[in-house]
Design a protein around this motif. Structure first.
Motif, mmCIF file in Angstrom:
data_model
loop_
_atom_site.group_PDB
_atom_site.id
_atom_site.type_symbol
_atom_site.label_atom_id
_atom_site.label_comp_id
_atom_site.label_asym_id
_atom_site.label_seq_id
_atom_site.Cartn_x
_atom_site.Cartn_y
_atom_site.Cartn_z
ATOM 1 N N TYR A 13 0.817 -1.218 0.000
ATOM 2 C CA TYR A 13 0.000 0.000 0.000
ATOM 3 C C TYR A 13 0.850 1.268 0.000
ATOM 4 C CZ TYR A 13 -4.414 -2.426 0.517
ATOM 5 O OH TYR A 13 -5.523 -3.197 0.288
ATOM 6 N N LYS A 20 3.617 0.619 9.748
ATOM 7 C CA LYS A 20 3.021 -0.701 9.597
ATOM 8 C C LYS A 20 2.615 -0.944 8.137
ATOM 9 C CE LYS A 20 -0.708 -3.413 11.526
ATOM 10 N NZ LYS A 20 -1.735 -3.108 10.562
ATOM 11 N N ASP A 21 2.134 0.126 7.483
ATOM 12 C CA ASP A 21 1.641 -0.023 6.120
ATOM 13 C C ASP A 21 2.738 -0.284 5.103
ATOM 14 O OD1 ASP A 21 -0.762 0.401 7.114
ATOM 15 O OD2 ASP A 21 -1.056 2.415 6.309
ATOM 16 N N ALA A 25 1.189 -6.113 2.041
ATOM 17 C CA ALA A 25 -0.082 -6.621 2.551
ATOM 18 C C ALA A 25 -0.320 -8.034 2.027
ATOM 19 C CB ALA A 25 -1.225 -5.703 2.157
ATOM 20 N N PRO A 44 -6.412 -15.040 9.950
ATOM 21 C CA PRO A 44 -6.806 -14.059 10.965
ATOM 22 C C PRO A 44 -6.958 -12.665 10.365
ATOM 23 C CG PRO A 44 -4.501 -14.631 11.206
ATOM 24 C CD PRO A 44 -5.046 -15.536 10.159
ATOM 25 N N SER A 45 -7.552 -11.777 11.108
ATOM 26 C CA SER A 45 -7.810 -10.420 10.630
ATOM 27 C C SER A 45 -6.519 -9.729 10.211
ATOM 28 C CB SER A 45 -8.485 -9.628 11.744
ATOM 29 O OG SER A 45 -8.936 -8.407 11.250
ATOM 30 N N GLY A 48 -4.601 -10.204 4.817
ATOM 31 C CA GLY A 48 -4.534 -9.893 3.391
ATOM 32 C C GLY A 48 -5.577 -10.587 2.543
ATOM 33 N N LYS A 49 -6.593 -11.153 3.134
ATOM 34 C CA LYS A 49 -7.634 -11.843 2.366
ATOM 35 C C LYS A 49 -8.389 -10.861 1.463
ATOM 36 C CE LYS A 49 -9.793 -12.999 6.151
ATOM 37 N NZ LYS A 49 -9.037 -12.506 7.301
ATOM 38 N N SER A 50 -8.878 -9.795 2.091
ATOM 39 C CA SER A 50 -9.635 -8.817 1.310
ATOM 40 C C SER A 50 -8.765 -8.206 0.229
ATOM 41 C CB SER A 50 -10.163 -7.702 2.203
ATOM 42 O OG SER A 50 -11.047 -8.230 3.148
ATOM 43 N N THR A 51 -7.539 -7.918 0.577
ATOM 44 C CA THR A 51 -6.640 -7.321 -0.398
ATOM 45 C C THR A 51 -6.497 -8.233 -1.617
ATOM 46 O OG1 THR A 51 -5.464 -6.252 1.409
ATOM 47 C CG2 THR A 51 -4.318 -6.405 -0.698
ATOM 48 N N GLU A 166 -16.371 -12.212 2.953
ATOM 49 C CA GLU A 166 -17.109 -12.388 4.219
ATOM 50 C C GLU A 166 -18.592 -12.067 4.056
ATOM 51 O OE1 GLU A 166 -15.266 -11.285 7.760
ATOM 52 O OE2 GLU A 166 -13.286 -10.997 6.905
ATOM 53 N N HIS A 199 -13.059 -15.470 7.933
ATOM 54 C CA HIS A 199 -12.040 -15.741 8.951
ATOM 55 C C HIS A 199 -12.530 -16.833 9.890
ATOM 56 C CE1 HIS A 199 -14.135 -12.097 10.679
ATOM 57 N NE2 HIS A 199 -14.443 -13.065 11.503
HETATM 58 N N1 LIG Z 1 -6.247 0.979 1.769
HETATM 59 C C1 LIG Z 1 -5.257 0.520 2.535
HETATM 60 N N2 LIG Z 1 -4.175 1.287 2.776
HETATM 61 C C2 LIG Z 1 -3.163 0.837 3.533
HETATM 62 N N3 LIG Z 1 -3.134 -0.377 4.101
HETATM 63 C C3 LIG Z 1 -4.179 -1.191 3.919
HETATM 64 C C4 LIG Z 1 -5.303 -0.789 3.131
HETATM 65 N N4 LIG Z 1 -6.206 -1.807 3.115
HETATM 66 C C5 LIG Z 1 -5.663 -2.791 3.863
HETATM 67 N N5 LIG Z 1 -4.459 -2.433 4.343
HETATM 68 C C6 LIG Z 1 -3.565 -3.260 5.186
HETATM 69 O O1 LIG Z 1 -3.298 -4.448 4.497
HETATM 70 C C7 LIG Z 1 -3.307 -5.553 5.382
HETATM 71 C C8 LIG Z 1 -4.287 -6.599 4.890
HETATM 72 O O2 LIG Z 1 -5.604 -6.074 4.981
HETATM 73 P P1 LIG Z 1 -6.891 -6.870 4.486
HETATM 74 O O3 LIG Z 1 -8.033 -5.923 4.504
HETATM 75 O O4 LIG Z 1 -6.605 -7.529 3.210
HETATM 76 O O5 LIG Z 1 -7.068 -7.925 5.642
HETATM 77 P P2 LIG Z 1 -8.182 -9.057 5.801
HETATM 78 O O6 LIG Z 1 -7.464 -10.345 5.765
HETATM 79 O O7 LIG Z 1 -9.281 -8.868 4.832
HETATM 80 O O8 LIG Z 1 -8.682 -8.780 7.276
HETATM 81 P P3 LIG Z 1 -10.178 -8.859 7.876
HETATM 82 O O9 LIG Z 1 -10.427 -10.269 8.247
HETATM 83 O O10 LIG Z 1 -10.070 -7.996 9.102
HETATM 84 O O11 LIG Z 1 -11.119 -8.325 6.864
HETATM 85 C C9 LIG Z 1 -3.653 -5.009 6.742
HETATM 86 O O12 LIG Z 1 -2.457 -4.888 7.483
HETATM 87 C C10 LIG Z 1 -4.241 -3.659 6.468
HETATM 88 O O13 LIG Z 1 -3.955 -2.764 7.505
#
Ligand SMILES: Nc1ncnc2c1ncn2[C@@H]1O[C@H](COP(=O)(O)OP(=O)(O)OP(=O)(O)O)[C@@H](O)[C@H]1O
Ligand SMILES: [Mg+2]
Lengths: 385, 311, 274
Positions: A13, A20-21, A25, A44-45, A48-51, A166, A199
């Protein structure tokens, strides 16, 4: 229907260095789906699943690697031309449109003839049993009904790939179980390649033909539910899949390179696991045992020292009806065991638990990677727990 | 403005291309019209004001234009009227803020109770906010403040008191009264909405904890209103700093310089003394004053942005 | 119990009193407008009198005639509001849905221009308008109103757009809607109440604007602010006529404000109140 291929996909990102960013991801994501496969992404939350999903959808650009849908590199293709449909966790229904218009929106944008629009929307509505809701606005629907409309909106488009992030997490427990079955049925009926994020590992195990377990942006294991359960690659997967979680005990490897010992337990490594220890240089190893593989042993007075047994005091007893969960203090670890409810145990009692040798899991003490995994017997894809 | 591109740091050249193609909305094109408009109508004139302020330039003698350096500022700082105007501006802003916020808060608490005819009463009470400032000036100057025929004089006489020539003897107070009359409704309206957004359970919880009315107000209501109060203060500052019509239609800045604030001072300098140079210098002074206030607003806006992006 | 009921009643009466006191100058203006000049300008105020429309007849004929000014006011207020919205909506859309570090900066910059006082740009605007022949020109004035209101409009529209879940925009994106289609078919219908209240506020502010009207217009483009300012030296001679003119000036906007009061607030609080 399509084959989706992700090759070394990376997402960063672009946060400031050190923040952290700034970490990736998603890192080096590799996956090749079968045509019409149901793939579940679990972890886990924040793993990076959504990403990953959003990169497949084109809502997010991949920073590296390539994404192919039906062989076509889609990295530079906008979402609408990727021939995918997405179901959002929030449903993202258009609040100002009726259910019908919500479902028809994408077709209307493509200037589909009116009767064709009607036919397809009605068809989708009848599959989902929402024909009677077509005139309503989303705000007049219950959560479960909104969920169906969101699914309907995806179905109407007849896409090559379904992406669901989800989709059930806003529903109550009972409805979630019902919708779970319904989505599986829907997938069987339409046969569209589907990516499904959750999750909830139970959801993953019951729905996925293949499951991708992720942690901190990296794939930990891609496998059938059965294989994930029986042959986890590492301690994370072993602990993540299965409820209650697998127990881990730190054991010393005896000089014969077979016996694994602690103060109050002793195991014996058999087969491939044993052979793996021959070449293993460390003196310690993690032993993993699932609670459901532990058996209560009538105390014969021999105490510990027997093969594949452990002995400790009961700290917690939780009768659940069919089974009783007990937590036993073994050395410095709490071990959970799932016992038949007819076994009478009392708090504070010292008991002996046994486990069949072939149910043991061994993990490297440092890297936490599994040791001596047997090659899986080839399994049918549709395996489900 | 080259500050509105959307590209973010990307790693490989190929992905960079994809970035632009897929997700970059036509941000630049969407924002350009508004940015350009504000630039042409606000920033360009502002720079010209700065330029004029360094010129000898009087419209009575348009041919005698020359570079003046900081002469205009020298003259400005040695002009007691300028200092009076600056003081009046600050006094006006401070007094009006105190009155409108204090009164607005009290009224908001009054109107936040449930009673019959609340909607109608509220509608009446906020009406002054919709009145054009020139009209406010005329009504108050004539029908309210008139030393003989004004309603206030009549009321004072009816109470056996001596009538007062408000605009002559208490000019600044009169202006503050008029402006506060217009803007108290604004504070009331917004603070009332703030009060109504206070979750019921918070109040209930603090009552269960045994707090009295004052503690309830001090520890729950006020903190909740914090951000709303901030908005009221900032928006009102913008308008109070630029008060003009109320003065124009009543005192004309007088008596003497008693009610001349910076906008009126600049207006007089430019339109009656035709002195472009020194009026521009005064205008720059007004801009700087406004910017001191602006720093706070910008902090607030920026803070809000960060909160928003954390959703 | 009885005591608290008494307090309650007293507080309610106090509230009524406050409402009446706040409204009284307006009420008095309305009453005076229907009086003869003699009853209007009397040492004893008249609350009961035979109403007459004479003052309105005179007020309507004042200067170039009321309708000339009212037309200019309406045109400049409506046009500046519409132009403001047309400029602000795309900008707010980009900033709300495709934010980057630089868009944040741009938004803050736009809002901060509201802090440039009108007098800060008065002189150059006057000189440039003079040389371009835009003095006493209704479009020249309209543009100034637009510039005056644009920062507020951008911010308000932005805060309304921010309330629309990003998911919905992405769903539209996947459904195949382009930027324009998403804006027209999804975002605008959802933000319509907000846009309406933003427009109403801009309309009220532009209608009541006096500084630019008084300095930039004279006859041709003169608005109601100029019309009413011509009564500045009334000095008791025509209070009834002045009141009638005032009534004619403020009534449209009071009615608009009464209807819009609820909608206005949320946008005005810059999203601080949900
Ligand atoms: N737009 C963004 N800008 C910067 N960092 C991001 C952005 N979207 C997600 N991240 C970071 O990327 C990582 C993965 O996020 P992601 O949303 O893919 O997680 P996830 O597996 O879907 O979690 P959850 O189960 O909580 O939905 C996280 O550390 C998050 O903080
Ligand atoms: Mg997620």
């Amino acid at each position: 229907m399509a084959i989706v291929e992700l090759k070394n996909v990376v997402k960063n990102y672009g946060g400031h260095k050190g923040s952290k960013d700034s970490a990736n991801a998603v890192e080096n994501f590799n996956l090749l789906t079968e045509d019409g496969e149901f793939v579940v992404l679990v972890g886990p939350s924040g793993c990076g699943k959504s990403t990953t999903m959003r990169m497949i959808a084109g809502l997010e650009n991949n920073t590296g690697g390539e994404i192919r849908i039906s062989g076509r590199d889609v990295s530079a293709v906008p979402p609408k031309d990727r021939d995918i449909a997405m179901v959002f966790q929030s449903y993202a229904l258009y609040p100002h449109m009726s259910v019908f218009e919500n479902m028809a929106f994408s077709l209307r944008l493509k200037k589909t003839p009116n009767d064709e629009v009607k036919r397809r929307v009605n068809e989708a509505a009848s599959i989902l049993n929402i024909e009677h809701l077509l005139e309503r606005k989303p705000r007049a629907l219950s959560g479960g009904q909104r969920q169906r409309v969101a699914l309907g909106r995806a179905i109407v488009r007849q896409p090559q790939v379904f992406l669901m992030d989800e989709p059930l997490s806003n529903l109550d427990a009972k409805l979630r179980v019902d919708m779970r079955a319904e989505i599986v049925k829907l997938h069987r009926k339409l046969g569209v390649t589907t990516f499904y994020v959750t999750h909830d590992q139970v959801e993953a195990m019951t729905m996925g033909q293949r499951i991708v377990v992720m942690l901190d942006g990296k794939i930990q294991q891609v496998d059938t539910p059965q294989n994930l359960y029986e042959r986890p690659n590492n301690m994370f997967v072993a602990g993540f899949i299965g409820t209650p979680s697998m127990n881990f005990l730190r054991a010393k490897i005896a000089s014969d390179r077979r016996a694994l010992e602690g103060e109050s337990f002793r195991f014996k490594a058999e087969g491939a696991r044993g052979t793996a220890l021959d070449t293993h240089t460390a003196n310690e190893v993690w032993v993993g045992v699932r609670p459901e593989h532990l058996r209560y042993v009538e105390d014969s007075g021999h105490g510990a020292g027997l093969e594949n047994m452990m002995r400790g005091t009961i700290e917690v007893v939780e009768p659940l009806g069919a089974v009783t969960m007990v937590q036993v203090q073994i050395d410095d670890a709490r071990v959970t065991a799932q016992l038949d409810s007819h076994v009478q145990v009392t708090l504070g009692e010292t008991i002996t638990l046994a486990c069949a040798g072939e149910k043991l899991h061994l993990f490297d003490a440092d890297s936490e990677q599994a040791l001596g995994l047997e090659q899986p017997v080839s399994e049918p894809l549709s395996a489900a727990v | 403005m080259d500050s509105i591109t959307t590209t973010q740091p990307v790693h490989s050249g190929k992905a960079a291309k994809a970035q632009r193609k897929v997700a970059s909305a036509p941000t630049r094109r969407l924002m350009a019209p508004a940015v350009i408009f504000l630039f042409v109508w606000m920033i360009v004139p502002l720079v010209m004001t700065l330029y004029y302020s360094l010129q000898n330039y009087n419209l009575m003698m348009p041919t005698m234009r020359s570079f003046a350096g900081i002469l205009n500022y020298d003259l400005l700082f040695s002009d007691p009227t300028f200092w009076a105007a600056l003081g009046n501006t600050l006094l006006l802003v401070a007094a009006c803020l105190i009155v409108t916020v204090g009164l607005g808060l009290a009224l908001a608490l009054l109107f936040n109770r449930t009673f019959i005819g609340r909607g109608a009463a509220r509608t009446l009470a906020i009406s002054p906010f919709f009145i054009m400032p020139v009209v406010t000036g005329l009504i108050w100057k004539n029908m309210m403040f008139h030393p003989v025929y004004g309603l206030i004089s009549w009321a004072l006489r009816a109470l056996g008191l001596e009538p007062v020539d408000w605009l002559a003897h208490h000019p600044m107070m009169s202006i503050v009264i008029m402006i506060s009359w217009e803007w108290t409704p604004f504070a009331l309206l917004i603070l009332l909405t703030g009060l109504q957004s206070l979750p019921e359970d918070q109040i209930e919880a603090v009552r269960l904890d045994g707090a009295n009315k004052w503690q309830e107000f001090r520890h729950i209501v006020l903190p909740h209103l914090g951000q709303v109060l901030y908005v009221v203060v900032m928006l009102e500052s913008i308008f109070f700093l630029t008060s003009f019509a109320e003065i124009y239609s009543t005192t004309g800045g007088g008596p003497g310089t008693a009610t001349t604030n910076l906008p009126y001072y600049i207006y007089l300098g430019a339109f009656f003394q035709y002195d472009i140079g020194s009026s521009s210098a005064a205008a720059i002074g007004a801009v700087i004053l406004a910017n001191i206030f602006a720093i706070f607003l910008i902090r607030f806006v920026a803070g809000n942005l960060n909160a928003g992006s954390q959703r | 119990m009885t005591e608290s009921r008494l307090t309650n009643t007293l507080l309610t009466l106090l509230t009524y009193a406050v409402a009446i006191v706040m409204f009284f100058p307006i009420l008095w203006m309305f009453l005076t407008a229907f009086k003869t000049e003699q009853t209007a300008f009397d040492i004893v105020p008249h609350f009961l009198f035979t109403p007459t429309l004479d003052s309105f007849k005179l007020a309507l004929a004042q200067g170039n005639g009321y309708w000339h000014y009212a037309f200019n006011s309406a045109l400049s207020a409506v046009a500046s509001t519409l132009i403001g919205l047309v400029l602000a909506v795309p900008a707010a859309y980009a900033m709300a849905f495709f934010p980057s570090k630089r868009t944040d900066f741009t938004l803050v910059w736009m809002v901060s221009t509201k802090f440039i006082p009108a007098v800060g740009v008065l002189i150059p605007v006057f000189m440039v308008y003079k040389s371009l022949g835009l003095l006493d020109n209704i479009w020249g004035l309209t543009m100034l109103f637009t510039a005056m209101n644009l920062p507020l409009i951008v911010w308000m529209v932005y805060s309304y757009f921010k309330d629309i879940p990003k998911d919905i925009i992405e769903a539209a994106d996947i459904d195949g809607a382009g930027t324009l289609q998403t804006m027209v078919k999804v975002v605008l219908p959802l933000a319509l109440p907000g846009l309406a209240s933003t427009g109403l506020l801009a309309l009220i502010l532009a209608w009541n604007e006096s500084f630019w009207s008084l300095t930039m217009t004279d006859h041709k483009a003169a608005t109601l602010a100029v019309f009413i300012a011509s009564f500045k030296s009334a000095e008791g001679l025509f209070w009834a006529k002045m009141s009638a003119a005032s009534v004619l000036t403020v009534t449209p906007i009071i009615i608009l404000g009464w209807f819009a009061q609820r909608q206005m607030v949320r946008g005005l609080t810059f999203g601080a109140v949900k």
